[in-house]
Design an enzyme around this catalytic site. Structure first.
Site, PDB file in Angstrom:
ATOM      1  CD  GLU A 167      -4.151  -5.414   3.487  1.00 18.62           C
ATOM      2  OE1 GLU A 167      -4.971  -4.560   3.931  1.00 18.62           O
ATOM      3  OE2 GLU A 167      -2.932  -5.294   3.614  1.00 18.62           O
ATOM      4  CD  GLU A 206      -3.195  -0.850   2.058  1.00 20.27           C
ATOM      5  OE1 GLU A 206      -3.118   0.059   2.918  1.00 20.27           O
ATOM      6  OE2 GLU A 206      -4.165  -1.618   1.979  1.00 20.27           O
TER       7      GLU A 206
END
Length: 401
Positions: free
Chosen positions: A323, A221
């Site tokens: 995720e 991320e």
């Protein structure tokens, strides 16, 4: 001789370990001969081991407090507050108890075939600047134990550089530190991350406990499209691929035994990860899909089901939705219409819809396996016990018309 140097000398004497994408490149079996991917048609069905090696206090406030970290918001601040020796003892106790061999056994009984293991660059301790950085020490033996249990059980392992040097985003404990401005996007910290990746690659290929690690994610991320993201794609990504492949070349690994190198996919918003790459061999991509934070999707049962039923997460291939959860926006999560205890049928349908969407790709990894939230929307283990996720994932029927 330092600990890392001694380790390198020892591992150099061990047989090389192969890596793969399950079913596509190699079969993967447990010690008992069971192939956990045969029942999933080769799709990854996994869980994230959140707060195991990078503690996110929101996932386990009680455990965080018991470690003596309750007044702090991240590992960096806790270690600085406790002092190195006391912090090492507290974190080592945590590493030995948060995810156990019993957890691995339970995962397998629920049809899980993959774990994603978030780690910080400080797992390689000589990369930490002891004058200005504070992180727990002694994690590597616990990482080896965990991966050994998982390998014995036949689980596939994704090793994820979740906490990058300098922090890849601001004010987020998943980086291990809370910084006002991300400090990752410069030559100094790129070089530290590259040294971590090279070291981890050698460990994976030369350590028996890591034999089922087939994928190495080079940063979790990062920032969305910006000058920093461009710098990362142009400078860090090609260097990371070259450093990993160079380490494998020095070990004379067959190309079919190489690690899959994983980056966030284009849907993440940091740009096309392949833009500046010339070597596309054994790449993989990570897509994170949280409707909780997607403001373009109205917060209603029908909207969430329709969105997940029509989701096409296919910007790069192979993509793993690394995720996702059953969590919903903060402003509605406690309302009667979204209460987890009285809306189990909806959450079960939404889980099934997401699984069917993500298995159009290479598969999925739920966030997370375990928490202390008392909320199954974030916790796979609790969702199974609540009857929202079936133990037999092949029994899932698509709720999409």
């Amino acid at each position: 001789m330092g600990a890392i140097t001694r380790l390198s000398a020892l591992t150099a004497l061990l047989p090389l370990v192969s890596c793969w994408l399950p079913q596509t490149n190699k079969q993967i079996t447990s010690n008992s001969g069971t192939n956990l991917f045969s029942s999933s048609n080769g799709k990854i069905r996994g869980v994230n081991l959140g707060s195991q090696f990078i503690f996110e206090p929101w996932l386990g406030e009680s455990a965080w407090s018991d470690m003596g970290c309750g007044s702090t918001g991240c590992e960096f601040d806790c270690v600085k507050s406790l002092g190195q020796e006391a912090a090492n003892k507290a974190f080592q106790k945590h590493w030995g108890s948060w995810i156990t061999q019993d957890d691995i056994t339970e995962m397998v009984s629920y049809g899980i075939n993959t774990i994603r293991v978030p780690v910080g660059y400080w797992m390689r301790e000589d990369l930490v600047n002891r004058n200005s950085e504070y992180f727990p020490q002694g994690g590597l033996p616990y990482l080896k134990n965990l991966c050994g249990w998982a390998s014995d059980a036949g689980l596939y392992i994704i090793m994820d550089l979740h906490g990058a040097p300098g922090a890849q985003v601001s004010e987020n404990a998943f980086t291990g530190q809370l910084v006002e401005t991300p400090g990752f996007y410069n030559t100094y910290n790129y070089q530290r991350a590259l040294r971590f990746l090279e070291w981890m690659t050698k460990l994976i290929h030369s350590t028996n406990q890591f034999r089922n690690v087939g994928m190495l994610e080079i940063v979790n991320e990062p920032v969305s499209d910006s000058d920093e993201a461009t710098s990362m794609r142009k400078n860090y990504y090609p260097s990371a691929v070259n450093r990993i492949r160079g380490a494998e070349g020095n070990l004379t690994m067959s190309k079919n035994d190489h690690l899959h190198i994983q980056m966030m996919d284009e849907l993440w918003g940091s740009g096309d990860p392949d833009q500046y790459l010339t070597n596309l061999h054994f790449l993989a991509y990570d897509d994170h899909r949280y409707l909780k934070w997607d403001t373009s999707v109205p917060a209603s049962h029908s909207s969430y089901l329709n969105t997940s039923c029509s989701d096409e997460r296919n910007s790069n291939w192979p993509t793993i939705v690394g995720e996702w959860s059953l969590a919903v926006p903060d402003n509605v999560q406690s309302s009667p219409n979204w209460d987890p205890s009285s809306n189990k049928k909806f959450y079960a349908k939404w889980f099934a819809a997401q699984v069917h969407a993500y298995e159009k790709q290479q598969g999925w990894v739920f966030w997370a396996w375990k928490s202390q939230l008392n909320d199954y929307r974030w916790t796979y283990q609790d969702a199974v016990k609540a009857g929202v996720i079936p133990k037999d994932l092949n029994s899932l029927k698509s709720p999409c018309s």
